[in-house]
Design a protein around this motif. Structure first.
Motif, mmCIF file in Angstrom:
data_model
loop_
_atom_site.group_PDB
_atom_site.id
_atom_site.type_symbol
_atom_site.label_atom_id
_atom_site.label_comp_id
_atom_site.label_asym_id
_atom_site.label_seq_id
_atom_site.Cartn_x
_atom_site.Cartn_y
_atom_site.Cartn_z
ATOM 1 N N LYS A 1 0.830 -1.207 0.000
ATOM 2 C CA LYS A 1 0.000 0.000 0.000
ATOM 3 C C LYS A 1 0.866 1.260 0.000
ATOM 4 O O LYS A 1 0.586 2.216 -0.735
ATOM 5 C CB LYS A 1 -0.932 0.001 1.217
ATOM 6 C CG LYS A 1 -1.984 1.090 1.182
ATOM 7 C CD LYS A 1 -3.030 0.876 2.265
ATOM 8 C CE LYS A 1 -4.132 1.919 2.159
ATOM 9 N NZ LYS A 1 -5.193 1.702 3.172
ATOM 10 N N GLU B 1 1.121 4.430 -2.682
ATOM 11 C CA GLU B 1 1.004 5.832 -2.297
ATOM 12 C C GLU B 1 2.208 6.639 -2.778
ATOM 13 O O GLU B 1 2.065 7.756 -3.262
ATOM 14 C CB GLU B 1 0.865 5.942 -0.772
ATOM 15 C CG GLU B 1 -0.445 5.422 -0.220
ATOM 16 C CD GLU B 1 -1.618 6.316 -0.551
ATOM 17 O OE1 GLU B 1 -1.411 7.538 -0.739
ATOM 18 O OE2 GLU B 1 -2.760 5.806 -0.618
ATOM 19 N N LYS C 1 1.837 3.275 10.839
ATOM 20 C CA LYS C 1 1.062 2.049 10.619
ATOM 21 C C LYS C 1 1.825 0.827 11.116
ATOM 22 O O LYS C 1 1.239 -0.108 11.657
ATOM 23 C CB LYS C 1 0.724 1.903 9.136
ATOM 24 C CG LYS C 1 -0.144 3.008 8.571
ATOM 25 C CD LYS C 1 -1.597 2.853 8.950
ATOM 26 C CE LYS C 1 -2.296 1.866 8.071
ATOM 27 N NZ LYS C 1 -3.751 1.820 8.333
ATOM 28 N N SER D 1 -9.271 7.391 10.151
ATOM 29 C CA SER D 1 -9.407 6.022 9.640
ATOM 30 C C SER D 1 -8.453 5.752 8.476
ATOM 31 O O SER D 1 -7.827 4.697 8.398
ATOM 32 C CB SER D 1 -10.854 5.755 9.214
ATOM 33 O OG SER D 1 -11.265 6.706 8.241
ATOM 34 N N ASN D 2 -8.332 6.700 7.546
ATOM 35 C CA ASN D 2 -7.405 6.543 6.419
ATOM 36 C C ASN D 2 -6.273 7.543 6.581
ATOM 37 O O ASN D 2 -6.335 8.665 6.090
ATOM 38 C CB ASN D 2 -8.116 6.743 5.085
ATOM 39 C CG ASN D 2 -7.201 6.448 3.897
ATOM 40 O OD1 ASN D 2 -6.033 6.076 4.063
ATOM 41 N ND2 ASN D 2 -7.712 6.627 2.698
ATOM 42 N N THR D 3 -5.231 7.122 7.267
ATOM 43 C CA THR D 3 -4.139 8.044 7.583
ATOM 44 C C THR D 3 -3.361 8.484 6.344
ATOM 45 O O THR D 3 -2.682 9.510 6.376
ATOM 46 C CB THR D 3 -3.174 7.398 8.595
ATOM 47 O OG1 THR D 3 -2.887 6.059 8.181
ATOM 48 C CG2 THR D 3 -3.780 7.360 9.980
ATOM 49 N N TYR D 4 -3.447 7.743 5.249
ATOM 50 C CA TYR D 4 -2.738 8.140 4.032
ATOM 51 C C TYR D 4 -3.349 9.395 3.405
ATOM 52 O O TYR D 4 -2.756 9.989 2.502
ATOM 53 C CB TYR D 4 -2.715 7.006 3.018
ATOM 54 C CG TYR D 4 -1.735 5.919 3.377
ATOM 55 C CD1 TYR D 4 -0.363 6.139 3.302
ATOM 56 C CD2 TYR D 4 -2.175 4.676 3.803
ATOM 57 C CE1 TYR D 4 0.543 5.147 3.641
ATOM 58 C CE2 TYR D 4 -1.277 3.671 4.147
ATOM 59 C CZ TYR D 4 0.083 3.911 4.057
ATOM 60 O OH TYR D 4 0.982 2.931 4.403
ATOM 61 N N GLU D 5 -4.520 9.811 3.865
ATOM 62 C CA GLU D 5 -5.133 11.037 3.371
ATOM 63 C C GLU D 5 -4.623 12.270 4.108
ATOM 64 O O GLU D 5 -4.884 13.397 3.689
ATOM 65 C CB GLU D 5 -6.654 10.948 3.498
ATOM 66 C CG GLU D 5 -7.287 9.907 2.575
ATOM 67 C CD GLU D 5 -8.797 9.860 2.705
ATOM 68 O OE1 GLU D 5 -9.324 10.478 3.665
ATOM 69 O OE2 GLU D 5 -9.446 9.224 1.863
#
Length: 229
Positions: free
Chosen positions: A118, A122, A137, A185-189
């Motif tokens: 993942k 990114e 993560k 919830s979606n830390t990549y954002e």
């Protein structure tokens, strides 16, 4: 014959033509392999040696636990990425450097393997905060992240939020950033400013040194700092 799907973490040239590859496989976790002749003039596998490349590695036979398996075939996975930009390569190298250090005793862990894939995606999408998210993560998957609390300051040693500051790096703004990561919830954002990126990276390294036995800041971090600062 046995084939393993592996992320390449590091490699060490051995003699004039051979190399030892350190990888993390979905089948068996951390593995080391002997690649005979990979540096020879006629060998076409050398271009596969870049950090976090996803490889299909075939070994001729399984050897004893304390011995290194010899590679009979290497193929780059069909969904691999071609990272040409200096910034991307630097981030990948640092992430692989970090993983090579913390995964040496890691057994099979599909959740972590998927998280590595993942973060590669990114990074390929030019999310230059992704490597910081990935370290967070990793801490989460390993059960090492702090417990969310209403107090202002994160104590990096206890992993708890407290009313008084306990470490100069973990001030109110950085502690609030840790809360943001813990509650998203979606830390990549999450997108960070340059100052936030630098400070959060420092805080992550301090936290890792406290909670991961024998951890030291990877030398490749200096290159990442130069590029983004």
């Amino acid at each position: 014959m046995q084939t393993q799907n592996c992320f390449l973490l590091s490699y060490l040239k051995y003699g004039d033509h051979d190399a030892i590859l350190h990888c993390f496989s979905i089948e068996n976790g951390f593995q080391s392999f002997f690649a005979k002749g990979i540096y020879s003039a006629k060998n076409k596998m050398k271009p596969y040696l870049f950090p976090l490349n996803l490889l299909n590695i075939t070994i001729s036979k399984v050897v004893a636990e304390n011995r290194i398996s010899c590679i009979s075939k290497i193929e780059s996975a069909s969904d691999h990425y071609d990272f040409d930009e200096v910034a991307m390569n630097s981030i990948l190298f640092f992430t692989a450097d970090f993983l090579h250090q913390v995964l040496r005793e890691e057994a099979k862990n599909p959740l972590l393997f998927n998280e590595i894939e993942k973060v590669r995606k990114e990074i390929s999408a030019q999310n230059y905060d992704a490597y910081l998210v990935f370290i967070f993560k990793y801490l989460s998957i390993s059960g090492l992240v702090p417990l969310y609390g209403n107090q202002k300051f994160l104590n990096p040693e206890s992993g708890l939020f407290e009313d008084a500051i306990s470490h100069p790096i973990f001030n109110e703004s950085i502690s609030a950033l840790w809360k943001r990561f813990l509650s998203t919830s979606n830390t990549y954002e999450i997108r960070l400013t340059r100052d936030e990126r630098t400070s959060f990276l420092d805080a992550l390294m301090v936290y890792c040194r406290i909670h991961i036995t024998g951890f030291y800041t990877p030398k490749s971090l200096a290159v990442v700092r130069q590029i983004f600062e």
